[in-house]
Design a protein around this motif. Structure first.
Motif, PDB file in Angstrom:
ATOM      1  N   UNK A 189     -16.926   4.506  -8.732  1.00  0.00           N
ATOM      2  CA  UNK A 189     -15.521   4.899  -8.616  1.00  0.00           C
ATOM      3  C   UNK A 189     -14.720   3.651  -8.300  1.00  0.00           C
ATOM      4  N   UNK A 190     -14.131   3.064  -9.323  1.00  0.00           N
ATOM      5  CA  UNK A 190     -13.311   1.879  -9.080  1.00  0.00           C
ATOM      6  C   UNK A 190     -12.127   1.847 -10.043  1.00  0.00           C
ATOM      7  N   UNK A 191     -11.050   1.221  -9.563  1.00  0.00           N
ATOM      8  CA  UNK A 191      -9.817   1.170 -10.340  1.00  0.00           C
ATOM      9  C   UNK A 191      -9.106  -0.153 -10.095  1.00  0.00           C
ATOM     10  N   UNK A 192      -8.468  -0.649 -11.143  1.00  0.00           N
ATOM     11  CA  UNK A 192      -7.610  -1.830 -11.047  1.00  0.00           C
ATOM     12  C   UNK A 192      -6.220  -1.435 -11.530  1.00  0.00           C
ATOM     13  N   UNK A 193      -5.196  -1.748 -10.717  1.00  0.00           N
ATOM     14  CA  UNK A 193      -3.804  -1.482 -11.068  1.00  0.00           C
ATOM     15  C   UNK A 193      -2.992  -2.754 -10.918  1.00  0.00           C
ATOM     16  N   UNK A 194      -2.005  -2.916 -11.773  1.00  0.00           N
ATOM     17  CA  UNK A 194      -1.065  -4.035 -11.663  1.00  0.00           C
ATOM     18  C   UNK A 194       0.318  -3.474 -11.957  1.00  0.00           C
ATOM     19  N   UNK A 195       1.173  -3.415 -10.915  1.00  0.00           N
ATOM     20  CA  UNK A 195       2.483  -2.803 -11.089  1.00  0.00           C
ATOM     21  C   UNK A 195       3.495  -3.346 -10.104  1.00  0.00           C
ATOM     22  N   UNK A 196       4.581  -2.612  -9.932  1.00  0.00           N
ATOM     23  CA  UNK A 196       5.690  -3.042  -9.086  1.00  0.00           C
ATOM     24  C   UNK A 196       5.892  -2.048  -7.951  1.00  0.00           C
ATOM     25  N   UNK A 197       6.093  -2.564  -6.744  1.00  0.00           N
ATOM     26  CA  UNK A 197       6.370  -1.714  -5.603  1.00  0.00           C
ATOM     27  C   UNK A 197       7.745  -1.082  -5.783  1.00  0.00           C
ATOM     28  N   UNK A 198       7.812   0.262  -5.795  1.00  0.00           N
ATOM     29  CA  UNK A 198       9.078   0.919  -6.140  1.00  0.00           C
ATOM     30  C   UNK A 198       9.729   1.659  -4.975  1.00  0.00           C
ATOM     31  N   UNK A 199       9.149   1.588  -3.783  1.00  0.00           N
ATOM     32  CA  UNK A 199       9.809   2.098  -2.583  1.00  0.00           C
ATOM     33  C   UNK A 199       9.269   1.302  -1.393  1.00  0.00           C
ATOM     34  N   UNK A 200      10.017   1.255  -0.294  1.00  0.00           N
ATOM     35  CA  UNK A 200       9.562   0.464   0.852  1.00  0.00           C
ATOM     36  C   UNK A 200       8.214   0.962   1.373  1.00  0.00           C
ATOM     37  N   UNK A 201       7.331   0.062   1.794  1.00  0.00           N
ATOM     38  CA  UNK A 201       6.059   0.482   2.387  1.00  0.00           C
ATOM     39  C   UNK A 201       6.302   1.342   3.625  1.00  0.00           C
ATOM     40  N   UNK A 202       5.423   2.312   3.837  1.00  0.00           N
ATOM     41  CA  UNK A 202       5.535   3.169   5.018  1.00  0.00           C
ATOM     42  C   UNK A 202       4.316   2.924   5.900  1.00  0.00           C
ATOM     43  N   UNK A 203       4.532   2.263   7.026  1.00  0.00           N
ATOM     44  CA  UNK A 203       3.456   1.930   7.950  1.00  0.00           C
ATOM     45  C   UNK A 203       3.341   3.023   9.016  1.00  0.00           C
ATOM     46  N   UNK A 204       2.114   3.424   9.326  1.00  0.00           N
ATOM     47  CA  UNK A 204       1.901   4.443  10.352  1.00  0.00           C
ATOM     48  C   UNK A 204       0.556   4.207  11.034  1.00  0.00           C
ATOM     49  N   UNK A 205       0.369   4.822  12.167  1.00  0.00           N
ATOM     50  CA  UNK A 205      -0.882   4.741  12.908  1.00  0.00           C
ATOM     51  C   UNK A 205      -1.468   6.145  13.010  1.00  0.00           C
ATOM     52  N   UNK A 206      -2.691   6.311  12.550  1.00  0.00           N
ATOM     53  CA  UNK A 206      -3.331   7.620  12.544  1.00  0.00           C
ATOM     54  C   UNK A 206      -3.601   8.069  13.971  1.00  0.00           C
TER      55      UNK A 206
END
Length: 229
Positions: free
Chosen positions: A120-137
């Motif tokens: 199970x592996x994937x490679x993606x190359x794209x553009x960040x389209x919304x601000x990152x959302x950082x959280x702590x579990x």
């Protein structure tokens, strides 16, 4: 002869995934485009931890061969390579939801190996389209950053794919900016959650996302984190 891109034959260099797993249910007719039929099902692939990811797959009749689609039985081990795609639908309340699936370019039957960690592996190359959302579990205290990438197709459309970064990788990716070009290596994973409907009933939904193990920003800086088993 080169096939049309919609038939699921050509590779996608900025969106490449390979998953090996067990077919969970019989293929069902999903839709038809220009006379070509597409069938969907669920591929179950295990992690080393024992958790099983259930990945929705979409396969053209071209890859099915001449036989009956029902000839590929649940429990068959399949290796599927293709691109991870998205589409949106609207729920009863008028809210848009993102659905994702693995669109097959190739499909091969394999001998099933009991107890094996599924490829199970994937490679993606794209553009960040919304601000990152950082959280702590809350349960573990682990850091998580949610990223949403727009990955372009060759013919004018884009797929919007959620990516999760964990631990130190979450700390590093939290500083990314909208518009950054980002490459990701990781795995496709699934999870379920419960959604309360307007009539008070509860619906269980399944969503898909990428668990990132390596991220490279356009400036060439690589960020890595050991992914969960």
């Amino acid at each position: 002869m080169e096939k049309d891109i919609n038939s699921g034959i050509q590779p996608h260099s900025n969106n490449q995934a390979t998953v090996t797993g067990t077919l969970a249910k019989t293929f069902a007719m999903d839709h038809e485009i220009f006379g070509e039929k597409f069938y969907s099902s669920i591929l179950e692939t295990p992690r080393l931890s024992g958790t099983v990811d259930r990945i929705r797959i979409m396969v053209s009749e071209v890859l099915m061969g001449e036989g009956d689609v029902n000839a590929i039985k649940p429990g068959t081990c399949l290796k599927i390579s293709g691109s991870f795609r998205s589409y949106t639908h609207m729920d009863e309340g008028g809210k848009h939801h993102l659905d994702l699936f693995l669109f097959a370019d190739t499909m091969e039957q394999e001998k099933e190996t009991t107890g094996r960690n599924g490829d199970n592996h994937i490679y993606l190359n794209g553009f960040l389209c919304k601000p990152p959302y950082f959280r702590i579990k809350k349960t573990s205290g682990r850091h998580i950053t949610d990223l949403l990438l727009a990955v372009n197709r060759p013919y004018g459309k884009s797929d919007y794919i959620p990516v999760l970064a964990w631990g130190r990788l979450a700390d590093l990716t939290a500083g990314c900016q909208v518009g950054d070009r980002i490459a990701v290596n990781g795995r496709i994973q699934s999870r379920t959650y419960q959604k309360k409907r307007a009539d008070g009933t509860v619906e269980t939904r399944e969503v898909y996302e990428i668990s990132g193990s390596r991220v490279i920003r356009e400036n060439g800086r690589a960020m890595e984190e050991k992914e969960d088993a």
